[in-house]
Design a protein around this motif. Sequence first.
Motif, short mmCIF file in Angstrom:
data_model
loop_
_atom_site.label_atom_id
_atom_site.label_comp_id
_atom_site.label_asym_id
_atom_site.label_seq_id
_atom_site.Cartn_x
_atom_site.Cartn_y
_atom_site.Cartn_z
N PRO A 1 0.88 -1.23 -0.06
CA PRO A 1 -0.03 -0.04 0.08
C PRO A 1 0.97 1.28 0.03
CG PRO A 1 0.03 -0.98 2.12
CD PRO A 1 0.70 -1.97 1.35
N ASP A 2 0.27 2.34 -0.37
CA ASP A 2 1.01 3.50 -0.48
C ASP A 2 1.18 4.22 0.89
OD1 ASP A 2 1.24 3.39 -3.23
OD2 ASP A 2 -0.59 4.34 -3.60
N SER A 3 0.42 3.85 1.81
CA SER A 3 0.55 4.47 3.34
C SER A 3 0.53 3.26 4.31
CB SER A 3 -0.62 5.50 3.47
OG SER A 3 -1.72 4.99 3.40
N TYR A 4 0.84 3.64 5.50
CA TYR A 4 0.79 2.72 6.61
C TYR A 4 0.39 3.69 7.89
CZ TYR A 4 3.06 0.51 10.61
OH TYR A 4 3.11 0.01 11.91
N GLN A 5 -0.24 3.34 8.78
CA GLN A 5 -0.81 4.00 9.89
C GLN A 5 -0.30 3.34 11.25
OE1 GLN A 5 -2.81 6.93 9.50
NE2 GLN A 5 -2.66 7.41 11.86
N HIS A 6 0.35 3.89 12.09
CA HIS A 6 0.80 3.47 13.35
C HIS A 6 0.55 4.68 14.43
CE1 HIS A 6 2.96 1.39 16.54
NE2 HIS A 6 3.58 2.48 16.82
N LYS A 7 -0.46 4.39 15.45
CA LYS A 7 -0.92 5.51 16.28
C LYS A 7 -1.34 6.81 15.44
CE LYS A 7 1.80 3.78 19.87
NZ LYS A 7 2.95 4.08 21.03
N ASP A 8 -0.75 7.92 15.81
CA ASP A 8 -1.33 9.22 15.08
C ASP A 8 -0.32 9.39 14.00
OD1 ASP A 8 -3.14 9.38 17.08
OD2 ASP A 8 -2.13 10.60 18.34
N THR A 9 0.66 8.72 13.53
CA THR A 9 1.18 8.83 12.31
C THR A 9 0.88 8.21 11.07
OG1 THR A 9 2.91 9.34 13.80
CG2 THR A 9 3.77 9.12 11.54
N THR A 10 0.60 8.87 10.06
CA THR A 10 0.60 8.10 8.49
C THR A 10 1.91 8.32 8.10
OG1 THR A 10 -1.74 9.03 8.58
CG2 THR A 10 -0.58 8.31 6.56
N TYR A 11 2.20 7.01 7.55
CA TYR A 11 3.65 6.92 6.77
C TYR A 11 3.26 6.73 5.47
CZ TYR A 11 5.62 5.97 11.40
OH TYR A 11 6.00 6.11 12.85
N ARG A 12 3.93 7.50 4.71
CA ARG A 12 4.12 7.22 2.99
C ARG A 12 4.91 6.27 3.01
NH1 ARG A 12 5.80 13.07 1.31
NH2 ARG A 12 7.25 12.76 3.21
N VAL A 13 4.58 5.14 2.26
CA VAL A 13 5.27 4.17 1.62
C VAL A 13 5.95 4.24 0.31
CG1 VAL A 13 5.56 1.55 1.54
CG2 VAL A 13 4.08 2.59 3.19
N LYS A 14 7.11 4.79 0.26
CA LYS A 14 7.73 4.91 -1.23
C LYS A 14 8.37 3.69 -1.68
CE LYS A 14 8.39 10.05 -0.63
NZ LYS A 14 9.31 11.12 -0.85
N LYS A 15 8.01 3.33 -2.60
CA LYS A 15 8.30 2.08 -3.25
C LYS A 15 9.19 2.24 -4.41
CE LYS A 15 4.05 1.41 -3.33
NZ LYS A 15 2.87 1.09 -3.50
N LEU A 16 10.54 1.67 -4.47
CA LEU A 16 11.51 1.98 -5.60
C LEU A 16 11.98 0.78 -6.10
CD1 LEU A 16 13.76 4.77 -3.97
CD2 LEU A 16 11.72 5.07 -5.63
N GLU A 17 12.13 0.67 -7.55
CA GLU A 17 12.83 -0.42 -8.18
C GLU A 17 14.17 -0.13 -8.53
OE1 GLU A 17 12.15 -3.23 -12.26
OE2 GLU A 17 11.07 -1.53 -12.12
N ILE A 18 14.98 -0.76 -8.10
CA ILE A 18 16.58 -0.47 -8.29
C ILE A 18 17.23 -1.50 -9.32
CG2 ILE A 18 18.64 0.02 -7.00
CD1 ILE A 18 16.50 1.25 -5.85
N PRO A 19 17.79 -0.65 -10.37
CA PRO A 19 18.45 -1.66 -11.38
C PRO A 19 19.59 -2.21 -10.62
CG PRO A 19 18.33 0.54 -12.09
CD PRO A 19 17.59 0.57 -10.83
N VAL A 20 19.97 -3.50 -11.22
CA VAL A 20 20.95 -4.24 -10.42
C VAL A 20 22.28 -3.86 -11.00
CG1 VAL A 20 21.59 -6.70 -10.08
CG2 VAL A 20 19.15 -6.29 -10.47
N THR A 21 22.58 -2.72 -10.53
CA THR A 21 24.22 -2.25 -10.78
C THR A 21 24.37 -1.53 -9.48
OG1 THR A 21 23.35 0.06 -11.67
CG2 THR A 21 23.42 -2.00 -13.42
#
Length: 204
Positions: free
Chosen positions: A31-51
């Motif tokens: 998911p693009d976000s995650y909630q813990h207590k009063d904080t909403t976390y943006r979940v940034k997903k990155l595909e890294i080239p194998v170099t």
Amino acid sequence: MVTSTIYVTGFGPFAGHEERNASWEAVKLLPDSYQHKDTTYRVKKLEIPVTYEAVDAVVPKIWNDNPTLVIHVGVHGRIDSINLEKCSYSSGYCRPDFANRCLPCDKISLNSATEEGKCELLETNLDVDAIARELDAVKCCCSREVGSYLCGYIYLKSLDVDRDRTLFIHVPDIGKPYSSEQTKDAIYQVMDRCIRQLDSKGLL
């Protein structure tokens, strides 16, 4: 409501996994976000080239964003479990990357080096043993064998920045035995437990 950032990376294609990399196939489903207590976390997903070049470029950008947590994910073709890696090593990076390029030296210079200039390995401060015990939907193991290819390299680079907030997860290939959806769920559960550990240590 406070907003913070969690980075989760997966790798792109490489030899033996040219069509798709199980790590990215799972990570991109998070998911693009995650909630813990009063904080909403943006979940940034990155595909890294194998170099090595891509890792050297991306890791500083990730940490310059001041993330709360960084989880790197890679595929391991010879496991049938979710492996939480405890550490990475500072030497042995001799294998050419997917662009057929090698590092200028197989011994990595680290900011975390001792006064003598030596640092053979870096370990995460996250309690991976506790996390592995808590995951029950999949087989979860702890490992000290992250390898001396791009998985080990990206882990070493992030551990050198912050060992409190860094973890590497090795996942099996798709369908051997878990689907991308099942692997994604396992990564999410690990992420949740990492945040809870950081909270208990007063690091949020």
